[in-house]
Design an enzyme around this catalytic site. Structure first.
Site, PDB file in Angstrom:
ATOM      1  N   GLU A  64      14.949  18.946  -9.175  1.00  0.00           N
ATOM      2  CA  GLU A  64      15.227  19.269 -10.573  1.00  0.00           C
ATOM      3  C   GLU A  64      15.016  18.062 -11.478  1.00  0.00           C
ATOM      4  O   GLU A  64      14.582  18.197 -12.627  1.00  0.00           O
ATOM      5  CB  GLU A  64      16.673  19.779 -10.720  1.00  0.00           C
ATOM      6  CG  GLU A  64      16.966  21.055  -9.952  1.00  0.00           C
ATOM      7  CD  GLU A  64      17.541  20.813  -8.570  1.00  0.00           C
ATOM      8  OE1 GLU A  64      18.313  21.651  -8.103  1.00  0.00           O
ATOM      9  OE2 GLU A  64      17.206  19.762  -7.967  1.00  0.00           O
ATOM     10  N   LYS A 121       7.801  -2.943  -4.227  1.00  0.00           N
ATOM     11  CA  LYS A 121       8.715  -2.288  -3.304  1.00  0.00           C
ATOM     12  C   LYS A 121      10.121  -2.880  -3.387  1.00  0.00           C
ATOM     13  O   LYS A 121      10.304  -4.054  -3.663  1.00  0.00           O
ATOM     14  CB  LYS A 121       8.188  -2.390  -1.875  1.00  0.00           C
ATOM     15  CG  LYS A 121       8.136  -3.793  -1.358  1.00  0.00           C
ATOM     16  CD  LYS A 121       7.455  -3.855  -0.018  1.00  0.00           C
ATOM     17  CE  LYS A 121       7.537  -5.264   0.542  1.00  0.00           C
ATOM     18  NZ  LYS A 121       8.900  -5.649   0.911  1.00  0.00           N
ATOM     19  N   ILE A 140     -10.905   4.488  -4.531  1.00  0.00           N
ATOM     20  CA  ILE A 140     -10.054   4.321  -3.354  1.00  0.00           C
ATOM     21  C   ILE A 140     -10.014   5.574  -2.490  1.00  0.00           C
ATOM     22  O   ILE A 140      -9.694   5.506  -1.309  1.00  0.00           O
ATOM     23  CB  ILE A 140      -8.631   3.898  -3.785  1.00  0.00           C
ATOM     24  CG1 ILE A 140      -8.705   2.587  -4.582  1.00  0.00           C
ATOM     25  CG2 ILE A 140      -7.723   3.719  -2.598  1.00  0.00           C
ATOM     26  CD1 ILE A 140      -9.421   1.462  -3.867  1.00  0.00           C
ATOM     27  N   GLU A 167     -10.671  14.333  -1.419  1.00  0.00           N
ATOM     28  CA  GLU A 167      -9.418  14.666  -0.742  1.00  0.00           C
ATOM     29  C   GLU A 167      -8.685  15.862  -1.359  1.00  0.00           C
ATOM     30  O   GLU A 167      -7.460  15.925  -1.374  1.00  0.00           O
ATOM     31  CB  GLU A 167      -8.483  13.448  -0.689  1.00  0.00           C
ATOM     32  CG  GLU A 167      -9.127  12.242  -0.027  1.00  0.00           C
ATOM     33  CD  GLU A 167      -8.213  11.025   0.021  1.00  0.00           C
ATOM     34  OE1 GLU A 167      -6.989  11.177  -0.136  1.00  0.00           O
ATOM     35  OE2 GLU A 167      -8.735   9.907   0.201  1.00  0.00           O
ATOM     36  N   ARG A 202       7.466  10.364  -8.977  1.00  0.00           N
ATOM     37  CA  ARG A 202       6.670  10.584  -7.781  1.00  0.00           C
ATOM     38  C   ARG A 202       7.593  10.753  -6.573  1.00  0.00           C
ATOM     39  O   ARG A 202       8.253   9.810  -6.147  1.00  0.00           O
ATOM     40  CB  ARG A 202       5.710   9.412  -7.566  1.00  0.00           C
ATOM     41  CG  ARG A 202       4.997   9.371  -6.225  1.00  0.00           C
ATOM     42  CD  ARG A 202       3.991  10.465  -6.052  1.00  0.00           C
ATOM     43  NE  ARG A 202       3.184  10.268  -4.851  1.00  0.00           N
ATOM     44  CZ  ARG A 202       2.489  11.212  -4.256  1.00  0.00           C
ATOM     45  NH1 ARG A 202       2.494  12.432  -4.765  1.00  0.00           N
ATOM     46  NH2 ARG A 202       1.783  10.970  -3.181  1.00  0.00           N
ATOM     47  N   CYS A 238      -1.503  -1.667  -1.109  1.00  0.00           N
ATOM     48  CA  CYS A 238      -0.856  -1.460  -2.406  1.00  0.00           C
ATOM     49  C   CYS A 238      -0.107  -2.696  -2.866  1.00  0.00           C
ATOM     50  O   CYS A 238      -0.193  -3.760  -2.265  1.00  0.00           O
ATOM     51  CB  CYS A 238       0.100  -0.279  -2.329  1.00  0.00           C
ATOM     52  SG  CYS A 238      -0.736   1.314  -2.385  1.00  0.00           S
ATOM     53  N   GLU A 242      -4.433  -3.323  -4.481  1.00  0.00           N
ATOM     54  CA  GLU A 242      -3.875  -2.790  -5.715  1.00  0.00           C
ATOM     55  C   GLU A 242      -3.203  -3.929  -6.489  1.00  0.00           C
ATOM     56  O   GLU A 242      -2.109  -4.361  -6.148  1.00  0.00           O
ATOM     57  CB  GLU A 242      -2.849  -1.725  -5.352  1.00  0.00           C
ATOM     58  CG  GLU A 242      -2.304  -0.935  -6.512  1.00  0.00           C
ATOM     59  CD  GLU A 242      -1.427   0.200  -6.029  1.00  0.00           C
ATOM     60  OE1 GLU A 242      -1.103   1.067  -6.841  1.00  0.00           O
ATOM     61  OE2 GLU A 242      -1.058   0.216  -4.855  1.00  0.00           O
ATOM     62  N   HIS A 244      -1.602   4.060 -12.268  1.00  0.00           N
ATOM     63  CA  HIS A 244      -0.281   4.664 -12.428  1.00  0.00           C
ATOM     64  C   HIS A 244       0.064   4.924 -13.888  1.00  0.00           C
ATOM     65  O   HIS A 244       1.084   5.531 -14.194  1.00  0.00           O
ATOM     66  CB  HIS A 244       0.786   3.764 -11.795  1.00  0.00           C
ATOM     67  CG  HIS A 244       0.629   3.640 -10.311  1.00  0.00           C
ATOM     68  ND1 HIS A 244      -0.077   2.604  -9.727  1.00  0.00           N
ATOM     69  CD2 HIS A 244       1.049   4.431  -9.293  1.00  0.00           C
ATOM     70  CE1 HIS A 244      -0.069   2.765  -8.415  1.00  0.00           C
ATOM     71  NE2 HIS A 244       0.601   3.858  -8.131  1.00  0.00           N
ATOM     72  N   CYS A 246      -5.966   2.016  -7.010  1.00  0.00           N
ATOM     73  CA  CYS A 246      -5.399   2.972  -6.060  1.00  0.00           C
ATOM     74  C   CYS A 246      -6.122   4.301  -6.227  1.00  0.00           C
ATOM     75  O   CYS A 246      -7.033   4.433  -7.038  1.00  0.00           O
ATOM     76  CB  CYS A 246      -3.894   3.122  -6.284  1.00  0.00           C
ATOM     77  SG  CYS A 246      -3.000   3.769  -4.842  1.00  0.00           S
TER      78      CYS A 246
END
Length: 762
Positions: free
Chosen positions: A17, A112, A435, A488, A519, A647, A669, A698, A730
């Site tokens: 949601e 990350k 990519i 893809e 995401r 990445c 990336e 992005h 990417c």
């Protein structure tokens, strides 16, 4: 009496949601007031669920509109100067602009969160004027108390961790900015104290990494200030993801509780407790329920651990916790009706982990007999999966053992292969490519849904996929790309697609987790021995190659990325899982080559995400990760060009390992941190083919030719033009068609300008 606690709860909702509300708001389909209302309803639902489960300490301020680090930056007015921020509460337009970019300003860097698959927005201090814009923890506390009667425990990222994860300042400026930040934290804590808050959770996960003596002194200063300025507020200093460094110093800090990870930091934290003990005036937050994994805990094993801890820390000063926030796991197993009973019975997502916390706490309070039924049921569930055929495939275990015993190598050196590949492909200088993925439009997603539901036959779906390939092969040729991809369109996710075609994997219906922003990904579950079943990518790639004279790359996801982006079994070492994956993928690489595909990309965007947080463990991990990649690719011919992709990462500390992978071309990336990576290549020579992403996929903005030209020029100052490739940073799956075509046109134009400049210089 022991208590239970959760360090954070998933924000996305059982049916995503949260994601749907965000994307509707961004798309102009939801007004801001309705958007705020939708998120408030979801936030309260999550709090109510924890309340009803009987959790004693419930976190507040763990819910975010995008990312918890971005929330902290916004709370303290840490906004890059390019956004022309003038102070005060950060509006949603600016908040999301920092995360996603605007027409006039690039987004903040994303990287990350320690060694997880969650990515946070990196705060930038360049030009910042820190100020408390609004007390977000206080607002969250009031809401929980007023709406649900919950005495929540506000969660805040600690100042040391926040600054360590930021950029835009010099190392010698660290204490200057810390001095600016401390009074703002004090103001937050004082306002919480005045409100009557009992406990606050201050997250300092950076304490499980290398901690210098300077950092220890900073910690003492920080928490002495907190204790002096807000003496009535109890602080739970929380760590996770590993064992703490400098344990004996940290447990002496003037806080009322210390939270330790007894799952991923089990050995180190237990050893420290046994060696140094634990202060009698502090509460120990014992993180015994895994906040990152999806397997049921062995409740009896966890109870034995808690009883051992009770010998060091009185039960009245013991809090049974998750090892970290449950942000990293799906919401509930209850909806997963299609999984086999052996597997489903062994799973525990966020809601089931709440149950585990409550059961363990009850056992400490009332003894094992009070939970005897739950303990017995738990043992049966875990044994059923462990004894299953899927986990005991001797044929696979023996084959992988034989293959992994050898050292995987290509037939010739890169220099020799490069000559052979240049003779075969005759590519221009600065070859252009992408990519791998192209936009997955609503039409593509609908077609896949119709096929999966059985409304379309396989032949109908295959025809549709070929139509998409035809369109995008034509567009790539029209744009002027040198090396093409099939797009893809048949793939849902770069890991899920392969997992669906390999043995040893299972898939949930609703097991979503947040990766970055809106995401969300649904990680596969590697629950058994992994094995190759049949060719997975040959059909579409071979078809695409038949439609053009330019080379088309075969596209695979590498073994380490599949492993790191899946929930993996915990009964064998991760190295063994990596080798099983590598052996299976090697057979796919060989099938592509046999089908006439002479460029094969084996993506490894998540290699660094799995890097252990302890430096002493990193070399071993990198060694077997490199070996797994080479196991996958080492059997191809010299003329077959192996590509890979990575990445967002800081690569300076693993350049040697990247080179050791021996890929003919690596794309990285880097568009949000281009300068930092270029600096790495100024200090480290790289002799293989490389492409540094020249624009950020992005963000929905179309970068100007001049922006990409600048990135290319900067890269060519330190990299050999004969080995340099031009590409986006990417895959383009999440972008729209028009912006993708426009951006790639600009990329090709920037490349042509660079080629002309090189020709003049020569």
């Amino acid at each position: 009496m022991a208590k239970s606690s959760v360090l954070g709860y998933p924000r996305i909702g059982e049916n995503r949601e949260w994601k749907k509300a965000l994307e509707a708001f961004w798309g102009g389909k939801l007004e801001e007031e309705a958007f705020e209302s939708a998120l408030r309803e979801l936030r309260l639902k999550h709090l109510r669920k924890q309340q009803e489960q009987g959790v004693d300490y419930i976190p507040v301020n763990d819910f975010s509109y995008y990312d918890q680090v971005l929330d902290t930056a916004a709370m303290f007015g840490i906004v890059p100067k390019r956004f022309a921020y003038s102070g005060g509460p950060v509006p949603l337009s600016l908040y999301y602009g920092m995360a996603r970019g605007t027409e006039d300003a690039t987004a903040c860097e994303m990287t990350k969160w320690f060694n997880t698959n969650y990515h946070y927005i990196v705060p930038e201090w360049d030009g910042a004027s820190p100020a408390l814009t609004e007390n977000k923890p206080l607002i969250a506390y009031r809401e929980a108390k007023e709406k649900l009667g919950i005495e929540g425990r506000p969660v805040i990222i600690g100042p040391l961790t926040f600054l360590k994860l930021s950029k835009g300042y010099k190392e010698e400026e660290f204490d200057h900015w810390l001095a600016k930040l401390l009074p703002l934290y004090v103001q937050v804590l004082q306002e919480l104290e005045q409100e009557g808050v009992a406990w606050v959770q201050i997250d300092e996960p950076v304490l499980v990494t290398s901690v210098s003596r300077s950092d220890i002194e900073r910690l003492k200063k920080i928490y002495n200030v907190f204790g002096t300025e807000a003496p009535g507020l109890k602080i739970m200093l929380q760590t996770y993801f590993e064992s703490v460094e400098a344990y004996s110093d940290i447990v002496q800090l003037p806080v009322q509780g210390i939270g330790l990870d007894f799952v991923h930091g089990f050995e180190g934290n237990v050893a420290s407790l046994k060696q140094y003990g634990f202060p009698i005036d502090k509460v120990l937050g014992a993180g015994v329920v895994d906040g990152r994994g999806i397997w049921k805990a062995s409740l009896r094993t966890k109870l034995n651990l808690l009883e051992m801890l009770s010998e060091i820390v009185p039960a009245g000063r013991l809090v049974v916790q998750t090892s970290c926030s449950l942000l990293h796991v799906p919401v509930t197993v209850s909806q997963e009706e299609k999984l086999g009973s052996e597997l489903r019975g062994a799973l525990a997502f966020a809601d089931e982990k709440l149950d585990e916390l409550v059961v363990l706490t009850k056992a400490l309070q009332a003894g094992e007999t009070a939970v005897a039924e739950q303990l017995h049921s738990n043992e049966l569930d875990l044994a059923a999966l462990q004894q299953s055929e899927a986990r005991n495939r001797r044929d696979i275990q023996q084959a992988v053992a034989a293959v992994s015993a050898a050292e995987p190598r290509r037939g010739k050196s890169f220099a020799e292969r490069h000559v052979a590949q240049q003779n075969k492909w005759q590519l221009p200088i600065l070859p252009t490519t992408t990519i791998g993925s192209f936009p997955q439009s609503a039409e593509v997603r609908k077609a896949r849904q119709l096929w999966r539901k059985g409304d379309w036959s396989h032949e109908q779906y295959e025809a549709f996929i070929r139509e998409q390939i035809d369109i995008w092969i034509g567009l790539q040729e029209e744009i002027g790309l040198d090396v093409l991809v099939h797009g893809e369109f048949e793939r849902t996710d770069m890991v899920e697609f392969f997992g669906e075609k390999l043995d040893g994997f299972a898939f949930t219906q609703f097991g979503w987790v947040q990766s970055y922003g809106s995401r969300c990904v649904k990680p596969p579950i590697i629950y058994g021995d992994v094995a190759f079943a049949e060719a997975m990518t040959v059909e579409e790639t071979k078809y695409a190659q038949s439609k053009t004279k330019r080379p088309v790359k075969g596209m695979l996801t590498g073994p380490i990325t599949i492993m790191n982006w899946s929930f993996v079994r915990d009964d064998i070492p991760r190295e063994g899982i990596a080798y099983q994956l590598a052996y299976a993928l090697r057979q796919e690489v060989e099938a592509l080559q046999t089908a006439g595909i002479g460029m094969i990309q084996v993506d490894e965007p998540a290699v660094r995400e799995g890097l252990p947080l302890k430096k002493r463990d990193q070399a071993e991990y990198l060694a077997w990760s490199v070996k797994a990649f080479r196991m996958t690719t080492c059997t191809v011919q010299d003329e077959t060009q192996i590509h890979t992709h990575m990445c967002y990462c800081e690569f300076h500390d693993m350049i040697d390992s990247i080179e050791a992978m021996d890929a003919d071309v690596i794309s990285i990336e880097t568009s949000r941190s281009h300068g930092e990576l270029i600096h790495s290549f100024e200090e480290n020579t790289y002799k293989l083919g490389i492409g540094l992403g020249v624009y950020d996929i992005h963000s929905p903005r179309v970068p100007r030719v001049e922006e990409m030209t600048s990135m290319i020029d900067r890269a060519l100052e330190v990299l050999d033009p004969g080995l340099f490739w031009i590409n986006p940073d990417c895959g383009l799956k999440t972008r729209g068609r028009e912006e993708t075509v426009a951006a790639l046109h600009n990329m090709v134009e920037a490349t042509q300008l660079a080629r002309e400049k090189l020709a003049v210089e020569v």
